[in-house]
Design a protein around this motif. Structure first.
Motif, mmCIF file in Angstrom:
data_model
loop_
_atom_site.group_PDB
_atom_site.id
_atom_site.type_symbol
_atom_site.label_atom_id
_atom_site.label_comp_id
_atom_site.label_asym_id
_atom_site.label_seq_id
_atom_site.Cartn_x
_atom_site.Cartn_y
_atom_site.Cartn_z
ATOM 1 N N ILE A 1 2.552 -18.526 2.490
ATOM 2 C CA ILE A 1 1.954 -18.238 1.182
ATOM 3 C C ILE A 1 0.775 -17.281 1.334
ATOM 4 O O ILE A 1 0.630 -16.319 0.565
ATOM 5 N N LEU A 2 -0.071 -17.523 2.333
ATOM 6 C CA LEU A 2 -1.225 -16.644 2.549
ATOM 7 C C LEU A 2 -0.791 -15.230 2.930
ATOM 8 O O LEU A 2 -1.434 -14.247 2.552
ATOM 9 N N SER A 3 0.306 -15.112 3.688
ATOM 10 C CA SER A 3 0.787 -13.783 4.059
ATOM 11 C C SER A 3 1.251 -13.010 2.833
ATOM 12 O O SER A 3 1.031 -11.790 2.730
ATOM 13 N N PHE A 4 1.870 -13.702 1.865
ATOM 14 C CA PHE A 4 2.276 -13.021 0.636
ATOM 15 C C PHE A 4 1.063 -12.671 -0.221
ATOM 16 O O PHE A 4 1.102 -11.700 -0.989
ATOM 17 N N VAL A 5 -0.018 -13.446 -0.088
ATOM 18 C CA VAL A 5 -1.252 -13.092 -0.775
ATOM 19 C C VAL A 5 -1.770 -11.755 -0.249
ATOM 20 O O VAL A 5 -2.192 -10.888 -1.011
ATOM 21 N N VAL A 6 -1.724 -11.582 1.074
ATOM 22 C CA VAL A 6 -2.157 -10.315 1.677
ATOM 23 C C VAL A 6 -1.231 -9.180 1.242
ATOM 24 O O VAL A 6 -1.678 -8.077 0.907
ATOM 25 N N PHE B 1 0.837 -8.929 -1.507
ATOM 26 C CA PHE B 1 0.782 -8.570 -2.926
ATOM 27 C C PHE B 1 -0.642 -8.353 -3.427
ATOM 28 O O PHE B 1 -0.841 -7.729 -4.468
ATOM 29 N N GLY B 2 -1.634 -8.880 -2.701
ATOM 30 C CA GLY B 2 -3.005 -8.704 -3.137
ATOM 31 C C GLY B 2 -3.686 -7.494 -2.532
ATOM 32 O O GLY B 2 -4.642 -6.963 -3.112
#
Length: 408
Positions: free
Chosen positions: A173-178, A180-181
């Motif tokens: 989840i944190l990797s997708f935050v990086v 897409f964010g």
């Protein structure tokens, strides 16, 4: 009486200090680079029209198919009569019940040929005042089955891997935050693709490895190997995307992106994609090699560094053999429709592989494979050096008999 020296903490501290002296400055550089490349927010002004093309008088509604009837396929306005292929197809008309009422919807022949619409299926339809009691089929409603599949995935991972599985999902989840964010917004604002891809990928690996596997010398070893592998992959990807003239115009979405953000170089997006595509496999091989070396050393404390490296590489070679065609088959499966179309062209296999449609997939496989293959001996070497240094100190720990000799 002299104090008995404890060499275990001293050497372990030296190894930890060496690791920290590398990772802390690198982490600071990554954070500073992310701040420098951080998107300003202007990308939020970019937008595309609704893919369903709705207006104020039309709306997309979700509903359930209450009944289905077979019908003859129409030939269409251009042909006037159905073709032989259309005659062989069974077209369908469905009654779809939504919150607004019940509508009669003709299922497109392409949809019926691919999957049969059944009673109870959830679909999306276009309704409006001008359509009266009829609707236009838009798509299937997939929220429930995909949600159930995601829940099953999470349960299986947690049950089998337990707490580590929970941390792995959190890291994902944190990797997708990086992604897409930071990465995607930075690219949309015209950030340098090479640096956005490299910095973002390294930050993802930093977060995922420590979050999923915990803070330890074993994980830190894998992280160093991953970073070196990423640097090698980035350099190779930059050279390959330029020398192989990867234009990034092999699919429809690239043209759509170019129409919305004209200043974006599609070839740069390909470069970033080459880095992101290999992250999962690269993480897999480095953490596996690091763990393998540590386990071998624990099982054979007296093994020499040369033999430990050789044993680790025997595992690494098996990993290479399986991972290389894993990458190839994964990409081939994702691009199967394109492969089928390309195979129908009246040209040789080599010409097809070098075409704009195929060459990006070929280069992606080759770059990712070279990066992960080189990361295996690098990670193994680092793991051998660290594991041997720590274990050697433990073997040299003073025994009670040795301690007596220090008493005067």
């Amino acid at each position: 009486m002299h104090n008995v020296p404890s060499t275990i903490p001293v050497t372990r501290k030296r190894v930890i200090t060496w690791m920290v002296s590398i990772l802390v400055p690198l982490g600071i550089i990554l954070i500073a680079a992310m701040i420098w490349l951080w998107p300003s927010g202007t990308y939020q002004q970019l937008s595309l029209d609704d893919p369903y093309g709705t207006t104020e008088s039309f709306a997309v509604e979700s509903g359930s198919v209450s009944s289905v009837f077979d019908r003859a396929c129409d030939g269409g306005a251009e042909s006037g009569s159905p073709t032989q292929v259309q005659q062989d197809l069974e077209c369908q008309t469905a009654q779809v019940t939504t919150g607004r009422g019940t509508y009669e919807v003709e299922i497109p022949a392409q949809v019926s040929a691919s999957t049969e619409v059944l009673r109870g299926d959830n679909v999306k339809i276009l309704v409006g005042e001008d359509l009266a009691d009829t609707g236009v089929f838009v798509d299937f409603e997939r929220t429930i089955p995909v949600g159930l599949l995601a829940a099953l995935y999470a349960v299986v991972v947690v049950v089998v891997a337990r707490w580590r599985g929970v941390r792995a999902i959190g890291g994902l989840i944190l990797s997708f935050v990086v992604l897409f964010g930071f990465m995607i917004p930075a690219l949309l604002e015209g950030g340098p693709p090479f640096w956005v891809g490299l910095i973002g990928s390294m930050m993802i690996m930093l977060v995922v490895l420590y979050f999923a596997h915990g803070i330890s010398l074993r994980t830190t070893t894998a992280l160093l190997g991953t970073f070196i592998g990423l640097l090698l992959t980035a350099g190779l990807a930059a050279w390959a995307s330029d020398s192989a003239y990867l234009m990034g115009l092999g699919e429809e979405y690239s043209y759509m992106l170019a129409s919305v953000v004209p200043e974006i170089r599609a070839s740069g997006i390909v470069l970033t994609g080459l880095l992101v595509a290999g992250l999962g496999v690269l993480n897999d091989v480095t953490i596996t090699q690091s763990s393998a070396v540590w386990e071998i050393k624990a099982a054979q404390p007296n093994i020499t560094p040369r033999k430990l490296f050789a044993a680790g590489m025997r595992i690494g070679r098996d990993h290479i053999a399986s991972t290389v065609y894993t990458i190839a088959f994964a990409y081939a499966g994702a691009a199967l429709p394109m492969l089928m179309i390309v195979s129908l062209y009246d040209r040789s296999l080599l010409d097809s592989m070098m075409s704009a449609e195929m060459v990006e997939e070929v280069v992606r496989i080759l770059v990712g494979s070279v990066g992960l293959v080189l990361a295996i001996p690098i990670t193994t070497g680092i793991a051998v050096a660290v594991a041997h240094a720590v274990a050697e100190t433990q073997n040299q720990a003073p025994t009670p008999a040795d301690a007596v000799t220090h008493v005067h």
